[in-house]
Design an enzyme around this catalytic site. Structure first.
Site, PDB file in Angstrom:
ATOM      1  N   ILE A   1     -13.249 -24.441  29.846  1.00 38.22           N
ATOM      2  CA  ILE A   1     -14.329 -24.881  30.735  1.00 38.22           C
ATOM      3  C   ILE A   1     -13.678 -25.503  31.965  1.00 38.22           C
ATOM      4  O   ILE A   1     -13.031 -26.552  31.854  1.00 38.22           O
ATOM      5  CB  ILE A   1     -15.222 -25.932  30.034  1.00 38.22           C
ATOM      6  CG1 ILE A   1     -15.734 -25.430  28.669  1.00 38.22           C
ATOM      7  CG2 ILE A   1     -16.385 -26.343  30.948  1.00 38.22           C
ATOM      8  CD1 ILE A   1     -16.635 -24.212  28.708  1.00 38.22           C
TER       9      ILE A   1
ATOM     10  N   GLU B   1      -8.529 -24.259  23.335  1.00 41.16           N
ATOM     11  CA  GLU B   1      -8.073 -24.903  22.090  1.00 41.16           C
ATOM     12  C   GLU B   1      -8.605 -26.324  22.015  1.00 41.16           C
ATOM     13  O   GLU B   1      -9.085 -26.783  20.991  1.00 41.16           O
ATOM     14  CB  GLU B   1      -6.537 -24.965  22.052  1.00 41.16           C
ATOM     15  CG  GLU B   1      -5.819 -23.626  22.126  1.00 41.16           C
ATOM     16  CD  GLU B   1      -5.508 -23.191  23.559  1.00 41.16           C
ATOM     17  OE1 GLU B   1      -6.389 -23.317  24.425  1.00 41.16           O
ATOM     18  OE2 GLU B   1      -4.380 -22.717  23.780  1.00 41.16           O
TER      19      GLU B   1
END
Ligand code: THU
Length: 132
Positions: A48, A60
């Site tokens: 993001i 992750e």
């Protein structure tokens, strides 16, 4: 624990699906991740980004922070994928964040969209990583 190839491919598919939710207007480089915790609960994440680039969050870490916010404390399996020629290589920050919740036998699956993959242990991914 050793995963059958069929199961590895299933996790790659889940990470590829998670990647579709990546928000990457700046780099257009999409990454997806899925993890399985000690209770078998699965959580996915995607990268993001932010107009203030340094505030962007990797896939992750999106998955790990979402899972940890719901009580996850140990990762059994984590799969990460991106559209790379070889299996994706997680950044250093994510290696350290994975380590926080990894076990000696955590299975780390790195892959790409062609389903090439590489299985690593935490020690292989981040040798001599920081811990308190
Ligand atoms: N990225 C990840 O999501 N995971 C990594 O391990 C490496 C980099 C993202 C961050 C950024 O949104 C984009 O990939 C390009 O660096």
């Amino acid at each position: 624990m050793k995963l059958e190839e069929k199961v590895i491919l299933q996790y790659l598919d889940k990470a590829i699906k998670a990647r579709e939710e990546a928000y990457t207007p700046y780099s257009n480089f999409k990454v997806g991740a899925v993890l399985v915790d000690e209770n078998g609960v699965e959580t996915s994440g995607a990268n993001i980004e932010n107009a203030s680039y340094g505030l962007s969050n990797c896939a992750e870490r999106s998955a790990i922070f979402a899972a940890a916010s719901k009580g996850m404390r140990k990762i059994k399996i984590i799969a990460v994928v991106a559209d790379t020629s070889k299996p994706v290589s997680p950044c250093g920050a994510c290696r350290q964040v994975i380590k926080e919740f990894a076990m000696d036998d955590t299975i780390i699956i790195l892959g790409n969209l062609k389903k090439d993959y590489k299985i690593m242990t935490m020690e292989e991914l981040l040798p001599y990583g920081f811990e308190l």
